[in-house]
Scaffold this motif. Structure first.
Motif, PDB file in Angstrom:
ATOM      1  N   LYS A 158     -16.051   3.506  -3.261  1.00 31.13           N
ATOM      2  CA  LYS A 158     -15.924   3.514  -1.221  1.00 31.13           C
ATOM      3  C   LYS A 158     -15.723   5.615  -1.760  1.00 31.13           C
ATOM      4  CE  LYS A 158     -13.266  -0.327   0.297  1.00 31.13           C
ATOM      5  NZ  LYS A 158     -11.930  -0.999  -0.480  1.00 31.13           N
ATOM      6  N   ARG A 159     -16.303   5.276  -0.246  1.00 34.86           N
ATOM      7  CA  ARG A 159     -15.904   6.999   0.029  1.00 34.86           C
ATOM      8  C   ARG A 159     -14.510   8.264  -0.395  1.00 34.86           C
ATOM      9  NH1 ARG A 159     -18.609   9.958   5.750  1.00 34.86           N
ATOM     10  NH2 ARG A 159     -19.931   8.604   5.289  1.00 34.86           N
TER      11      ARG A 159
ATOM     12  N   ILE B 203     -15.115   8.433  -4.313  1.00 34.92           N
ATOM     13  CA  ILE B 203     -15.656   9.470  -5.012  1.00 34.92           C
ATOM     14  C   ILE B 203     -15.144  10.888  -4.090  1.00 34.92           C
ATOM     15  CG2 ILE B 203     -18.419  10.368  -4.686  1.00 34.92           C
ATOM     16  CD1 ILE B 203     -18.138   7.628  -5.937  1.00 34.92           C
TER      17      ILE B 203
ATOM     18  N   ALA C  94     -19.135  12.719  -1.171  1.00 39.18           N
ATOM     19  CA  ALA C  94     -18.574  11.576  -0.300  1.00 39.18           C
ATOM     20  C   ALA C  94     -19.452  10.707   0.003  1.00 39.18           C
ATOM     21  CB  ALA C  94     -17.295  11.240  -0.030  1.00 39.18           C
TER      22      ALA C  94
END
Lengths: 397, 233
Positions: free
Chosen positions: A314-315, A318, A386
């Motif tokens: 997921k964002r 990262i 991200a």
């Protein structure tokens, strides 16, 4: 993913590019080391100076001639009215309540000669009470007596550092004679850890300086709690003694050693803060270096980021991965920088012979600052990573 | 079980805009795939097969039309939910850059489970099981850049396997391999399919597509043909 896993990922990513990691860290290492060195040396120097002043004793008030400068401008210094402290003041001070000892003080700088060997030093003329007031300890002999003061005896007490220079190590010198201003003085005592010489005040006034006033009067107060109130008492008494109505016209000033400690601490504190500020600039430069490298890393690892997103990152995963990488770099830099700073401080204090002081606060502060640098300068590259679209990242060539 | 519809594309369009240039990659695609199927999506480059694969893999969204995975349209999901779908429902096998560089095989296979929040011990156990299924348990501690191309694809299969996804999505998985190694890799897909896994294979090679039971041919953003594979290997 938890923080330990992210931390381990960050460490392994950084290990894979060890040369770059170390070079990136260098800015932080230098910044943190400089801050630690400056703060620690500042504290050490302050402690050393304060230690010196404390030898004066916390209960001692010093009355100095000359007015305190209360108006702006260059005039009004002590230069014009140095002869205002006289024997009558000493006697009057001696009669005040809560005063246990009083000593007049004159000081001069003279050469002491023994058998061709010379030593330029400060010579203080004091009363016999001085040794008690300052808790001087003697490696040989003792201080001069009140009768020696009364009879203007040409006796001298030397600091052991002077004795070593003039006579060499481990020499019995009590009874030996030295010459000052062409006059012969008999050594009666040697003060431990001292670099000054002392002669009876009467001798100093008449024989060495030909003056009948004092350069200062030291007053030992019975209780340190009374120092502040006694400052006012002495001030009033001295105004009366000198027939001065307005405190602004006073031809003397009163200082406690605490005041001197405070003012010196504040000066060294300001200096340390200023220098730390300059050192902090290198931290910012280091931080920008980290941001730069992290941006390069993100670009280099774009396909990797794409792959990670394809397998479910997921964002936030990262973002944290790259942010923690930046923080690990700066924190490691902080740890290495602190250690380096402490090591250099240790060597420097040995060389400068000042106390080695490393405060835990400064180390914690350094580590905190390095982590914050990591967060601030790692944020943008991590956010950039991200926000990459998985499809764009995977297609990146 | 076998009759359950797992994927459905209804009138799917995909339009790319690059500046003033508008390019319609998909012009109304319709198909559905059932649980346990082995489908090859074929077509020359520029046909739109990669776009289909990106949409199937929740890497990209449709411009219009509807893509349902397990009966749920995925267009409405936010980014994190899409990440979760990629993590749990889809097992990717790419043509290249399949593995994380400078990372052991084991850690590569464990990675999707890390994102799923599976504890370390179980991760390692499941990763080792998957690696032994593709015959690479002995290479678990090797770095990903120290193994051959065929082995890399097998690791990618193991990595897809650990999350037990609804579909295995393989994008030209044999594109970089010689014929013999390619056939070896394909044999793993056949085996997975025999165990009931749904496989979608994107390829432009006829001989690779022939491993599938059904071939969907795409041309100029439209489905050209969709039939059972008579020549199935």
């Amino acid at each position: 993913m938890n923080f330990i896993e992210l931390f381990l990922l960050a460490v392994s990513a950084l290990k894979n590019n060890i040369v770059r990691t170390i070079l990136t860290m260098l800015g932080i290492i230098i910044g943190i080391a400089s801050v630690i060195i400056i703060i620690s040396l500042g504290q050490g120097a302050t402690q050393s100076i304060v230690g010196e002043i404390s030898k004066f004793g916390a209960n001692i008030l010093t009355v100095s001639p000359g007015k305190i400068q209360r108006r702006p401008g260059l005039s009004g210094g002590s230069g014009t009215t140095v002869d205002t402290l006289v024997e009558a003041d000493l006697k009057a001070l001696n009669e005040l309540p809560n005063v246990s000892q009083v000593s007049g003080l004159v000081s001069t700088n003279k050469q002491i000669i023994f058998d061709g060997a010379t030593n330029q030093t400060s010579i203080s003329g004091t009363d016999e009470t001085y040794a008690v007031m300052h808790e001087l300890s003697f490696s040989q002999g003792s201080y001069f007596t009140d009768s020696q003061v009364a009879t203007r005896s040409k006796v001298i007490v030397l600091g052991d550092e002077i004795v070593v220079e003039l006579f060499g190590e481990d020499t019995q010198v009590v009874g030996e004679s030295v010459r000052v201003d062409g006059k012969t003085f008999r050594i009666v005592g040697v003060v431990e850890n001292g670099s000054s010489a002392y002669v009876p005040i009467s001798t100093a006034q008449k024989i060495l300086l030909s003056q009948n006033y004092f350069n200062g009067i030291e007053v030992l107060i019975t209780d340190s709690q009374l120092v502040e109130s006694m400052t006012t008492t002495i001030e009033d008494m001295m105004l009366l003694q000198h027939k001065i109505d307005d405190i602004n016209d006073a031809d003397f000033s009163i200082r406690s050693s605490q005041e001197m400690v405070d003012s010196i601490s504040s000066v060294t504190g300001t200096l340390s803060a200023l220098l730390s500020g300059i050192a902090a600039i290198s931290l910012v430069v280091g931080g920008i270096g980290i941001m730069n490298i992290m941006l390069v890393t993100v670009t280099e690892r774009t396909r990797e980021i794409g792959l990670l997103k394809a397998i479910g990152a997921k964002r936030r995963d990262i973002l944290l991965q790259f942010l923690i990488e930046a923080i690990v770099v700066t924190l490691a830099g902080g740890v290495i920088g602190s250690s380096l700073g402490i090591a250099i401080t240790f060597l420097a204090t040995k060389l400068l012979s000042i106390p080695f002081v490393v405060s835990l606060t400064s180390i914690l502060l350094a580590l905190g600052v390095s982590a914050v640098v990591g967060i601030i300068f790692g944020w943008y590259p991590a956010k950039k990573a991200a926000e990459l679209q998985p499809i764009d990242a995977l297609r990146y060539e | 079980m076998h009759s359950q519809e797992i994927i459905s594309f209804k009138n799917v369009h995909k339009i790319y805009k690059t500046g003033p240039v508008i390019y319609e990659a998909l012009k109304g695609i319709n198909f559905s795939i059932k649980q346990g199927e082995f489908v090859a999506i074929m077509g020359p480059s520029g046909s739109g097969k990669s776009t289909i694969m990106n949409i199937l893999g929740a890497l990209d969204l449709v411009s219009s039309g509807e893509y349902k995975l397990k009966g749920k349209p995925i267009d409405s999901y936010d980014e994190d939910s899409l990440a979760e779908i990629r993590n749990k429902e889809i097992g990717f096998i790419f043509q290249s850059f399949n593995l994380l560089p400078r990372t052991t095989i084991l850690k590569n296979v464990e990675r999707p489970m890390m994102y799923a929040g599976i504890p370390a011990l179980e991760r390692e156990k499941r990763a080792m099981e998957a690696l032994s299924m593709v015959g690479l348990e002995s290479k678990a501690k090797n770095q990903s850049n120290h193994i051959s191309g065929g082995q890399i694809q097998r690791v990618a299969i193991a990595r897809a396997l650990v999350m037990n996804p609804s579909i295995f999505l393989a994008d030209e998985p044999t594109g970089n391999l010689d014929t013999k190694t390619a056939e070896e890799v394909m044999s793993f897909f056949i085996e997975l399919n025999k165990k009931g896994h749904t496989i979608i294979l994107i390829t432009h090679e006829e001989n690779i597509a022939d491993f599938a039971k059904r071939i969907i041919r795409v041309k100029d953003g439209l489905i050209d043909s969709d039939k059972k594979n008579g020549k199935k290997k």
